[in-house]
Design an enzyme around this catalytic site. Structure first.
Site, PDB file in Angstrom:
ATOM      1  N   GLY A   9       0.798  -1.149   0.058  1.00  0.00           N
ATOM      2  CA  GLY A   9       0.080   0.042  -0.026  1.00  0.00           C
ATOM      3  C   GLY A   9       0.604   1.222   0.002  1.00  0.00           C
ATOM      4  CE  LYS A  14      -3.006  -3.478   6.386  1.00  0.00           C
ATOM      5  NZ  LYS A  14      -4.498  -3.129   6.290  1.00  0.00           N
ATOM      6  CG  ASP A  93      -6.155  -0.738  -2.767  1.00  0.00           C
ATOM      7  OD1 ASP A  93      -6.503  -0.460  -4.171  1.00  0.00           O
ATOM      8  OD2 ASP A  93      -6.107   0.293  -2.189  1.00  0.00           O
ATOM      9  CG  ASP A 114      -9.554  -0.376   1.765  1.00  0.00           C
ATOM     10  OD1 ASP A 114      -9.255  -0.044   2.975  1.00  0.00           O
ATOM     11  OD2 ASP A 114      -8.765  -0.884   0.952  1.00  0.00           O
TER      12      ASP A 114
END
Length: 239
Positions: A9, A14, A93, A114
């Site tokens: 990101g 992650k 994402d 999100d």
């Protein structure tokens, strides 16, 4: 099949380790020089990496993958129909969130929110067609903008569940403007989509999901690992 998924990101990365569809463990790391030893010390059958901040070539040099190492791109096949007009500009994402929503709630209209650096809204209809959505500044981005683009407003970073509606100091006024204002924004967006899409399912993920969980109206589903699960489903669709 043991697979690795990595989501790079704007402010961090992650990862999730899956055995078939089951998420065994997940974690985070800062940048390419801090890839956890847990990932470097084992061999994966397949892997997928998605990035909103640049390429993923550095990962392939440090990880052991016996099968496919997929870099999510506009050309990657998805288990949903992508109707976005500029698929080459669509964030990884956002795609992964829509795919995960379809996996959890097949045959339902879904709005994925999100809440991270930015707040993204993405709509997937009951027929598995992804239409797009919107992007707005996240909570910390709003705080920083008020500080950076004014002469005297302080930098506030606090995200308090019991934020004041009526600020009685400058700091409280900034908190009210950012936190109460953003809650009103998100509730308003949900209401508009609910009027257009029957029996809408609202799914929230991202770093600030916990804040919105207790402040939004109506029923929502908070799934912190939504993006990782979506990436795993994209990987499974391609191997």
């Amino acid at each position: 099949m043991r697979s690795l998924v990595i989501d790079i990101g704007n402010t961090g990365s992650k990862y999730g380790i899956f055995e078939e569809e089951n998420l065994l463990t997940n974690g985070s790391f800062g940048n390419q020089t801090s890839i956890p030893q847990e990932l470097q010390n084992q061999v994966f059958d397949h892997a997928i990496a998605a990035s909103v901040a640049g390429d993923t070539q550095f990962l392939q040099a440090k990880l052991s993958v016996s099968g496919s190492f997929l870099e999510l791109s506009a050309q990657t096949a998805l288990p949903v129909l992508n109707l976005y007009k500029t698929p080459e500009t669509l964030g990884a994402d956002r795609k992964a969130g829509a795919v995960a929503a379809h996996y959890f709630f097949p045959g339902r209209n879904c709005l994925v929110i999100d809440a991270g650096t930015c707040i993204t809204y993405d709509f997937l209809d009951s027929e598995g067609r992804y239409h797009g959505g919107s992007i707005s500044p996240g909570l910390q981005m709003k705080y920083k903008a008020l500080h950076n683009f004014t002469g005297r407003l302080p930098l506030v970073q606090q995200i308090d569940q019991n934020f004041p509606l009526i600020g009685q100091t400058t700091q409280e006024s900034i908190m009210s403007g950012v936190l109460a204002g953003t809650v009103a924004e998100v509730n308003g967006i949900i209401e508009i989509y609910s009027q257009k899409a029957k029996d809408l399912i609202v799914i929230v993920c991202g770093g600030d999901a916990a804040f919105f969980e207790s402040n939004l109206k109506g029923r929502i589903f908070v799934i912190p690992e939504l993006i990782l699960i979506g990436l795993q489903r994209i990987l499974a669709h391609n191997v």
